[in-house]
Design a protein around this motif. Structure first.
Motif, short mmCIF file in Angstrom:
data_model
loop_
_atom_site.label_atom_id
_atom_site.label_comp_id
_atom_site.label_asym_id
_atom_site.label_seq_id
_atom_site.Cartn_x
_atom_site.Cartn_y
_atom_site.Cartn_z
N LYS A 118 -3.41 -10.33 -4.64
CA LYS A 118 -2.20 -11.13 -4.71
C LYS A 118 -1.70 -10.80 -2.98
O LYS A 118 -1.81 -9.57 -2.43
N TYR A 119 -1.10 -11.72 -2.48
CA TYR A 119 -0.27 -11.56 -1.16
C TYR A 119 -1.10 -10.83 0.08
O TYR A 119 -0.40 -10.09 0.93
N SER A 120 -2.36 -11.06 -0.01
CA SER A 120 -3.34 -10.52 1.03
C SER A 120 -3.73 -11.62 1.98
O SER A 120 -4.48 -12.71 1.41
N LEU A 121 -3.80 -11.56 3.13
CA LEU A 121 -4.68 -12.39 3.94
C LEU A 121 -6.22 -12.25 4.39
O LEU A 121 -7.01 -12.78 4.94
N ARG A 122 -6.52 -11.17 3.65
CA ARG A 122 -7.86 -10.64 3.75
C ARG A 122 -8.72 -11.81 2.84
O ARG A 122 -9.33 -11.33 1.97
N ALA A 123 -8.90 -12.82 3.33
CA ALA A 123 -9.45 -13.85 2.30
C ALA A 123 -10.82 -14.02 2.52
O ALA A 123 -11.63 -14.28 1.56
N ASN A 124 -11.52 -13.30 3.46
CA ASN A 124 -12.91 -13.17 3.41
C ASN A 124 -13.59 -11.85 2.70
O ASN A 124 -14.86 -11.80 2.66
N ALA A 125 -12.59 -11.07 2.32
CA ALA A 125 -12.92 -10.07 1.36
C ALA A 125 -12.95 -10.49 -0.04
O ALA A 125 -12.32 -11.31 -0.54
N SER A 126 -13.64 -9.41 -0.57
CA SER A 126 -14.00 -9.85 -2.25
C SER A 126 -12.33 -9.49 -3.03
O SER A 126 -12.21 -10.10 -3.84
N LYS B 232 8.14 -7.95 -6.51
CA LYS B 232 8.49 -6.73 -7.06
C LYS B 232 7.47 -5.89 -7.77
O LYS B 232 7.39 -4.88 -7.81
N THR B 233 7.21 -6.92 -8.66
CA THR B 233 6.14 -6.44 -9.99
C THR B 233 4.93 -5.90 -9.17
O THR B 233 4.44 -4.74 -9.69
N TYR B 234 4.49 -6.57 -8.30
CA TYR B 234 3.09 -6.17 -7.63
C TYR B 234 3.38 -4.88 -6.85
O TYR B 234 2.43 -4.11 -6.89
N LEU B 235 4.48 -4.83 -6.14
CA LEU B 235 4.66 -3.56 -5.28
C LEU B 235 4.95 -2.47 -6.25
O LEU B 235 4.31 -1.21 -5.86
N LYS B 236 5.31 -2.74 -7.45
CA LYS B 236 5.58 -1.55 -8.38
C LYS B 236 4.33 -1.14 -8.68
O LYS B 236 3.93 0.07 -9.02
N GLU B 237 3.51 -2.10 -9.12
CA GLU B 237 1.92 -1.77 -9.60
C GLU B 237 1.34 -1.09 -8.42
O GLU B 237 0.42 0.03 -8.60
N LEU B 238 1.32 -1.37 -7.17
CA LEU B 238 0.82 -0.61 -6.09
C LEU B 238 1.27 0.92 -6.20
O LEU B 238 0.52 1.88 -5.72
N GLU B 239 2.69 1.09 -6.23
CA GLU B 239 3.13 2.27 -6.23
C GLU B 239 2.60 3.14 -7.58
O GLU B 239 2.52 4.45 -7.20
N VAL C 292 -2.45 -0.94 1.72
CA VAL C 292 -3.05 -2.12 0.91
C VAL C 292 -1.99 -3.11 1.66
O VAL C 292 -0.83 -3.03 2.09
N THR C 293 -2.87 -4.40 1.97
CA THR C 293 -2.03 -5.28 2.83
C THR C 293 -1.16 -6.39 1.94
O THR C 293 -1.69 -6.63 1.02
N VAL C 294 -0.01 -6.46 2.29
CA VAL C 294 0.92 -7.26 1.79
C VAL C 294 1.42 -8.38 2.80
O VAL C 294 2.51 -8.22 3.03
N ASN C 295 0.44 -9.01 3.23
CA ASN C 295 0.70 -9.52 4.64
C ASN C 295 0.53 -11.26 4.67
O ASN C 295 0.29 -11.68 5.72
N ILE C 296 0.81 -12.06 3.61
CA ILE C 296 0.92 -13.34 3.69
C ILE C 296 2.10 -13.68 4.23
O ILE C 296 3.10 -13.20 4.39
N LEU C 297 1.98 -15.02 4.71
CA LEU C 297 3.36 -15.57 5.26
C LEU C 297 4.03 -16.22 3.82
O LEU C 297 3.73 -17.15 3.45
N PHE C 298 4.95 -15.43 3.76
CA PHE C 298 5.75 -15.84 2.46
C PHE C 298 6.57 -17.15 2.32
O PHE C 298 7.50 -17.25 3.35
N HIS C 299 6.62 -18.10 1.53
CA HIS C 299 7.30 -19.12 1.23
C HIS C 299 8.09 -18.70 -0.14
O HIS C 299 7.55 -17.92 -0.62
N ASP C 300 9.14 -19.61 -0.36
CA ASP C 300 9.93 -19.25 -1.57
C ASP C 300 9.09 -19.22 -2.82
O ASP C 300 9.45 -18.11 -3.69
N GLU C 301 8.16 -20.04 -2.99
CA GLU C 301 7.30 -20.22 -4.24
C GLU C 301 6.40 -18.62 -4.17
O GLU C 301 6.00 -18.37 -5.35
N ASP C 302 6.28 -18.19 -3.12
CA ASP C 302 5.87 -16.70 -3.11
C ASP C 302 6.40 -15.33 -3.60
O ASP C 302 5.87 -14.28 -3.84
N LEU C 303 7.76 -15.56 -3.66
CA LEU C 303 8.70 -14.57 -3.93
C LEU C 303 8.55 -14.08 -5.23
O LEU C 303 8.85 -12.83 -5.47
#
Length: 231
Positions: A36-44, A82-89, A67-78
């Motif tokens: 989720k939320y990553s622009l590393r599209a060419n990676a698995s 928070k849940t994803y960031l908590k999973e990373l932590e 971990v990259t959390v670097n997409i260009l966020f639109h409202d539908e991506d929000l």
């Protein structure tokens, strides 16, 4: 004069095998993309379970995982960020690489164990921008790829802080040297792939070798032209 405590080598990894190779062969940090939320599209890209096991492996070696959390966020991506960031932590990720400033207060409040690295996508290239992110208590800044070595030195001197500079900045070196190094890197990965990958992708690694050789030859021809015409 300001001295950096340590220069750390940061390398990308598209899967767990590449992550392990990077860490075992000298990288201090690997940066990866999640599902989720990553622009590393060419990676698995990595599942949460992959990220957990990667962090365990890296930390046993005394190294780090970003971990990259670097997409260009639109409202539908929000929704769900928070849940994803908590999973990373919870996975013991060392830092997240972000390119949208709205994430800074969220990370500080919701997942304070995660360090914050501003991506090169922010195009941070001046002291005022650097000072702004420092005031926001960002941990590291990846300067814009266009920043020269001289500008990096000036920014470090003025801000009196140590910065990550993600790009090797071959373009700020002799451009001919940059092409040579680029060709050598491509050639290396081609040769490495021939001896490690399956036969089904052999042709791709051979192609990489050819591209590397062509790149090196082109660099030398280009250099001769520059010398001849005194460019």
């Amino acid at each position: 004069m300001i001295f950096l405590e340590k220069i750390e080598l940061m390398a990308p990894a598209g899967d767990i095998e590449k992550l392990k190779i990077a860490l075992l062969y000298g990288a201090d940090i690997v940066y990866i993309g999640g599902k989720k939320y990553s622009l590393r599209a060419n990676a698995s890209n990595f599942t949460i379970e992959d990220i957990k096991s990667s962090c365990i492996f890296a930390h046993k070696l005394g190294k780090k995982v970003y971990v990259t959390v670097n997409i260009l966020f639109h409202d539908e991506d929000l929704e769900g960020v928070k849940t994803y960031l908590k999973e990373l932590e919870d996975s013991c990720v060392d830092a997240v690489i972000i390119c949208d400033a709205f994430l800074i207060p969220i990370i500080k409040k919701e997942t304070p164990k995660l360090k914050i690295v501003m991506s090169t996508q922010m195009s941070t290239s001046n002291t005022l921008s650097v000072k702004h992110f420092m005031e926001e208590k960002v941990d590291s800044i990846v300067l814009a790829r266009e920043v020269t070595k001289k500008e990096i030195k000036e920014i470090i001197h003025i801000t009196k802080d140590d910065l990550y500079h993600f790009n090797l900045y071959l373009s700020s070196l002799n451009k001919n040297l940059g092409m040579v190094v680029g060709g050598i890197v491509i050639l290396f990965f081609g040769i490495y792939g021939i001896f490690t990958d399956e036969l089904s992708v052999l042709w791709m690694n051979i192609l990489l070798c050819i591209m590397g050789i062509v790149g090196i030859l082109f660099a030398f021809v280009f250099y001769k032209i520059l010398v001849k015409h005194k460019i």
